[in-house]
Scaffold this motif. Structure first.
Motif, short mmCIF file in Angstrom:
data_model
loop_
_atom_site.label_atom_id
_atom_site.label_comp_id
_atom_site.label_asym_id
_atom_site.label_seq_id
_atom_site.Cartn_x
_atom_site.Cartn_y
_atom_site.Cartn_z
N SER A 99 0.84 -1.19 0.00
CA SER A 99 0.00 0.00 0.00
C SER A 99 0.88 1.24 0.00
O SER A 99 2.05 1.20 0.39
CB SER A 99 -0.91 0.01 1.23
OG SER A 99 -0.14 0.22 2.41
N THR A 128 0.34 0.76 -4.31
CA THR A 128 -1.04 1.01 -4.69
C THR A 128 -1.96 0.62 -3.54
O THR A 128 -1.67 -0.33 -2.81
CB THR A 128 -1.43 0.22 -5.95
OG1 THR A 128 -2.83 0.42 -6.22
CG2 THR A 128 -1.16 -1.26 -5.79
N ASP A 129 -3.04 1.37 -3.38
CA ASP A 129 -4.02 1.02 -2.36
C ASP A 129 -5.12 0.13 -2.91
O ASP A 129 -6.04 -0.24 -2.18
CB ASP A 129 -4.62 2.29 -1.75
CG ASP A 129 -3.65 2.96 -0.79
OD1 ASP A 129 -2.90 2.25 -0.13
OD2 ASP A 129 -3.64 4.20 -0.72
N ALA A 130 -5.05 -0.20 -4.20
CA ALA A 130 -6.01 -1.14 -4.78
C ALA A 130 -5.60 -2.56 -4.40
O ALA A 130 -4.43 -2.92 -4.49
CB ALA A 130 -6.04 -1.00 -6.30
N PHE A 192 -12.48 8.01 3.03
CA PHE A 192 -11.94 7.34 1.86
C PHE A 192 -13.04 7.18 0.81
O PHE A 192 -14.22 7.03 1.15
CB PHE A 192 -11.39 5.96 2.23
CG PHE A 192 -10.21 6.01 3.16
CD1 PHE A 192 -8.93 6.21 2.65
CD2 PHE A 192 -10.37 5.88 4.52
CE1 PHE A 192 -7.84 6.28 3.50
CE2 PHE A 192 -9.29 5.95 5.38
CZ PHE A 192 -8.02 6.15 4.87
N ASN A 193 -12.65 7.18 -0.46
CA ASN A 193 -13.64 7.01 -1.52
C ASN A 193 -13.72 5.59 -2.05
O ASN A 193 -14.44 5.32 -3.00
CB ASN A 193 -13.38 7.97 -2.68
CG ASN A 193 -12.05 7.73 -3.37
OD1 ASN A 193 -11.39 6.72 -3.14
ND2 ASN A 193 -11.63 8.66 -4.23
N PHE A 194 -12.95 4.67 -1.43
CA PHE A 194 -13.07 3.28 -1.83
C PHE A 194 -13.83 2.52 -0.76
O PHE A 194 -13.85 2.89 0.42
CB PHE A 194 -11.70 2.63 -2.07
CG PHE A 194 -10.71 2.79 -0.95
CD1 PHE A 194 -10.69 1.94 0.13
CD2 PHE A 194 -9.78 3.83 -0.99
CE1 PHE A 194 -9.78 2.10 1.16
CE2 PHE A 194 -8.86 3.99 0.03
CZ PHE A 194 -8.86 3.13 1.11
N ARG A 196 -14.89 0.10 2.01
CA ARG A 196 -14.20 -0.55 3.11
C ARG A 196 -15.17 -1.49 3.82
O ARG A 196 -16.39 -1.35 3.73
CB ARG A 196 -13.68 0.48 4.12
CG ARG A 196 -12.67 1.44 3.52
CD ARG A 196 -12.46 2.66 4.39
NE ARG A 196 -11.92 2.33 5.69
CZ ARG A 196 -10.63 2.24 5.95
NH1 ARG A 196 -9.75 2.41 5.00
NH2 ARG A 196 -10.21 1.96 7.16
N GLY A 220 -10.68 10.74 -0.01
CA GLY A 220 -9.41 10.47 -0.65
C GLY A 220 -9.30 9.04 -1.14
O GLY A 220 -9.92 8.13 -0.59
N SER A 221 -8.49 8.85 -2.17
CA SER A 221 -8.34 7.52 -2.77
C SER A 221 -7.28 6.68 -2.08
O SER A 221 -7.11 5.51 -2.40
CB SER A 221 -7.98 7.66 -4.26
OG SER A 221 -6.73 8.32 -4.40
N SER A 222 -6.55 7.27 -1.13
CA SER A 222 -5.50 6.52 -0.44
C SER A 222 -5.31 7.09 0.95
O SER A 222 -5.67 8.24 1.23
CB SER A 222 -4.17 6.59 -1.20
OG SER A 222 -3.61 7.89 -1.10
#
Length: 303
Positions: A99, A128-130, A192-194, A196, A220-222
């Protein structure tokens, strides 16, 4: 003359470097020799191992399966040679996935030491945080924080990081310091925008854990984007302590709602594809992280 082992080594180089040209360069042979070897291999196996276009190369399902089995076989051959006293050192390209926060704050500061100790290894690091699988990412080692999802991978625990709710001194002067979790309703929370597993923040109130859903105009994306926004005075964030340890020590961030912190955290693991015998570069890197990350102490990663 049967050169199946040589063709296996060429295939592994193609899988590792992602193209015939890069594999040829690494092996110091011509791209046409690589192409012929892969063609012979596919003809003998009766299966397409790689899907090739003018711009990219990707392993097929058969190719990924063949790679996994062949890597184990090559590792076994290496082990046989070592058993006869052939001295071996870690060498080759080591693909590492981590990450952005962990790579930036924990891995990169100690990576030069590993490279000095292992001069024959080249580290290919992707931050990457993906969440991607080891096979899809073509990674030898992946650092994962939280629940493990790669069922086919082996894992070695590196430590554990607790969480902290933080804000910059500038933000707290302007907006005031929350003294109770309910005060967050009047504050800007950085999110976060992903997706969880849990989007709420837990707090220990009257002896039980209560979830509070944060709200605010920034997503945020990360973790690194959220941390930088907090340092800039943009709001209150909840991040891993390893991620903000340096900011807390330097006074760029302050921890708030400390008495309500439930002490929850996430385990940190190194994941690698399961083989009976690991490639020496993989084993050396995992051992190095266990050794050096523990030396960093509890403010970053605690064992």
């Amino acid at each position: 003359m049967d050169n199946r082992l040589g063709e296996m080594m060429i295939f592994l180089a193609v899988a590792e470097h992602g193209s015939f040209v890069a594999a040829a360069r690494a092996l110091r042979i011509t791209p046409s020799a690589v192409s012929r070897a892969i063609a012979r291999l596919e003809q003998r196996l009766g299966a397409q191992l790689a899907s090739r276009t003018t711009r990219a190369l990707a392993l097929t399902a058969e190719g990924r399966s063949y790679r996994e089995r062949v890597e184990g076989l090559v590792a076994e051959i290496d082990a046989v040679e070592r058993s006869f006293g052939v001295e071996r050192t870690p060498r080759g390209t080591l693909r590492v996935n981590a990450s952005v926060p962990f790579g930036t704050h924990c891995l990169l500061p100690i990576l030069p030491t590993y490279l000095r100790e292992n001069p024959a290894v080249t580290v290919d690091l992707t931050l990457t945080d993906a969440l991607v699988g080891l096979v899809e990412e073509r990674a030898d080692v992946a650092i994962r924080i939280g629940p493990l999802r790669d069922a086919d991978a082996r894992a070695r625990r590196l430590g554990r990081s607790t969480m902290a709710v933080v804000a910059s001194p500038t933000y707290l002067r302007e907006r005031g310091t929350p003294t109770h979790p309910r005060d967050l309703e009047d504050h800007v929370c950085l999110r976060f925008n992903f997706r969880r597993a849990v989007d709420s923040w837990p707090f220990l109130i009257d002896g039980r854990t209560v979830q509070r859903i944060p709200s605010g105009p920034f997503l945020g994306s990360s973790g690194e984007a959220v941390r930088l926004m907090a340092v800039a005075g943009g709001g209150i964030a909840r991040l891993g302590r390893f991620h903000v340890a340096a900011d807390l020590a330097a006074g760029r961030l302050e921890e708030v709602l400390v008495s309500y912190n439930p002490g929850d955290g996430e385990d940190i693991h190194a994941l690698f594809v399961s083989h009976e015998r690991l490639a020496l570069r993989v084993r050396s890197f995992v051992d190095f992280m266990v050794r050096d990350l523990r030396l960093r102490g509890g403010s970053a990663v605690g064992a």
